[in-house]
Design a protein around this motif. Sequence first.
Motif, PDB file in Angstrom:
ATOM      1  N   PRO A 150       0.801  -1.230   0.000  1.00  0.00           N
ATOM      2  CA  PRO A 150       0.000   0.000   0.000  1.00  0.00           C
ATOM      3  C   PRO A 150       0.838   1.288   0.000  1.00  0.00           C
ATOM      4  O   PRO A 150       0.285   2.370  -0.183  1.00  0.00           O
ATOM      5  N   VAL A 151       2.140   1.182   0.194  1.00  0.00           N
ATOM      6  CA  VAL A 151       3.009   2.362   0.274  1.00  0.00           C
ATOM      7  C   VAL A 151       3.780   2.487  -1.037  1.00  0.00           C
ATOM      8  O   VAL A 151       4.622   1.653  -1.356  1.00  0.00           O
ATOM      9  N   THR A 152       3.484   3.540  -1.800  1.00  0.00           N
ATOM     10  CA  THR A 152       4.095   3.677  -3.125  1.00  0.00           C
ATOM     11  C   THR A 152       5.612   3.829  -3.047  1.00  0.00           C
ATOM     12  O   THR A 152       6.333   3.365  -3.951  1.00  0.00           O
ATOM     13  N   SER A 153       6.127   4.464  -2.006  1.00  0.00           N
ATOM     14  CA  SER A 153       7.577   4.636  -1.898  1.00  0.00           C
ATOM     15  C   SER A 153       8.286   3.290  -1.741  1.00  0.00           C
ATOM     16  O   SER A 153       9.420   3.116  -2.218  1.00  0.00           O
ATOM     17  N   ILE A 154       7.634   2.335  -1.092  1.00  0.00           N
ATOM     18  CA  ILE A 154       8.227   1.000  -0.948  1.00  0.00           C
ATOM     19  C   ILE A 154       8.210   0.275  -2.288  1.00  0.00           C
ATOM     20  O   ILE A 154       9.184  -0.399  -2.666  1.00  0.00           O
ATOM     21  N   ILE A 155       7.119   0.419  -3.036  1.00  0.00           N
ATOM     22  CA  ILE A 155       7.076  -0.150  -4.388  1.00  0.00           C
ATOM     23  C   ILE A 155       8.211   0.433  -5.228  1.00  0.00           C
ATOM     24  O   ILE A 155       8.904  -0.293  -5.959  1.00  0.00           O
ATOM     25  N   CYS A 156       8.433   1.728  -5.108  1.00  0.00           N
ATOM     26  CA  CYS A 156       9.514   2.379  -5.859  1.00  0.00           C
ATOM     27  C   CYS A 156      10.875   1.797  -5.489  1.00  0.00           C
ATOM     28  O   CYS A 156      11.734   1.610  -6.362  1.00  0.00           O
ATOM     29  N   THR A 157      11.077   1.506  -4.217  1.00  0.00           N
ATOM     30  CA  THR A 157      12.357   0.929  -3.793  1.00  0.00           C
ATOM     31  C   THR A 157      12.576  -0.430  -4.438  1.00  0.00           C
ATOM     32  O   THR A 157      13.679  -0.744  -4.903  1.00  0.00           O
ATOM     33  N   HIS A 158      11.514  -1.247  -4.491  1.00  0.00           N
ATOM     34  CA  HIS A 158      11.645  -2.557  -5.149  1.00  0.00           C
ATOM     35  C   HIS A 158      11.900  -2.395  -6.652  1.00  0.00           C
ATOM     36  O   HIS A 158      12.667  -3.163  -7.250  1.00  0.00           O
ATOM     37  N   LEU A 159      11.268  -1.407  -7.261  1.00  0.00           N
ATOM     38  CA  LEU A 159      11.519  -1.150  -8.683  1.00  0.00           C
ATOM     39  C   LEU A 159      12.956  -0.709  -8.907  1.00  0.00           C
ATOM     40  O   LEU A 159      13.584  -1.072  -9.911  1.00  0.00           O
ATOM     41  N   GLU A 160      13.505   0.051  -7.982  1.00  0.00           N
ATOM     42  CA  GLU A 160      14.907   0.450  -8.093  1.00  0.00           C
ATOM     43  C   GLU A 160      15.825  -0.763  -7.977  1.00  0.00           C
ATOM     44  O   GLU A 160      16.871  -0.827  -8.639  1.00  0.00           O
ATOM     45  N   SER A 161      15.435  -1.740  -7.155  1.00  0.00           N
ATOM     46  CA  SER A 161      16.211  -2.975  -7.068  1.00  0.00           C
ATOM     47  C   SER A 161      16.195  -3.710  -8.404  1.00  0.00           C
ATOM     48  O   SER A 161      17.229  -4.219  -8.865  1.00  0.00           O
TER      49      SER A 161
END
Length: 373
Positions: A280-291
């Motif tokens: 539910p937290v978009t910033s966490i999704i972004c971190t996984h996308l950066e990975s």
Amino acid sequence: MPSQLEELVSFLHSPQPAVRQIALDNLIGFSTGPASSLFKYDNFTPVKDLKELAKENSKILVQQSITILVNLCDDATMRKIIADDTEFVKYLITKIIDLKNTNADVMCILLSNLAKEDTITSVFDMVRESSKDLDEVFGSSKLIDCLMDCFVKGYDRELNKYANFDYLSYFFADIARFRRGREYFINKQEYDGVCPISKLLVFTEKYDSKTRREGVASTIKNSLFDSETHERILNDETINLLPYILLPITNSKDSEIDEEDMFNLPDELQLLPEDKVRDPVTSIICTHLESILLLCTTHASREYLRGKSVYPLIRELHKNVEDEDIGDLCYRIVNMLMRGEPEIGPVEEMPVKNAEDGDVEEDDEDEEMIEVA
């Protein structure tokens, strides 16, 4: 002549416990914002006093002094003074792994703030003293291993009823900025033969703890800044990294994945339960996308990601989530995965901006200190 407030901070080293307590009661409110400069009085003597008070036997004295130190970490100079005291850092960690410590969680916050300093790498050389109680719980004498065990085994307060150790995830994320930290997370440790990063992966979907998910996601990302390790990590079945990066960005309602692509997905993503939702937290999704973007750095890793149907998942995420940052990262990943491969030569860019030499620079978000009210 010192001001009244300067006289107040001087009471922190009073020989009388009651006077020290009164001083702490009145000083907590001055430990954040511009007022925190008060603690620079007399060549930072109040900071030194607070470190000593943190070693008292009084639960309240320790809690208040640690809280003030946490807040003072927002000032780079005071944070460095605290972090450079390796004996104090070692004491802090030994108290965190004291499973009867009522202040373990606020100490975890302080440790995570101190991890912004380069001297934090000294933790890899710190060992605990042997004791019957600790030896029964921890299989290693290295303090970094004990912290890992606290985080993994103590999330449900089974180790320490006063602590869940969630904030250690931010500490792990910061020590992974350093090459020595990254090497720790991706290599098997002597005491249990397990790669520490594999112990963290299960927490990428712990939806009742944003702190734990966020810190673990950043630890994974920072552990991937050495591209020469990617192929080994992706192919190591004992780590099984990819599913735990992909699961937080997927939703069971992502319907337009054809049968062939579905068959190529990691097993963990092929039959998602109907109630499976994205983080539910978009910033966490972004971190996984950066990975994922980091994993696109080498040809071998890009081929691996293509073979695991990563592109269809990114396509579904981009289609179903309206967020500018997510959209930008999805576009960059698709560009890396779907473009033609050159016959020879490396990719011309390192896709995530904060990598330099051996160590990773923090972005603005990572620089934020945790404060305690």
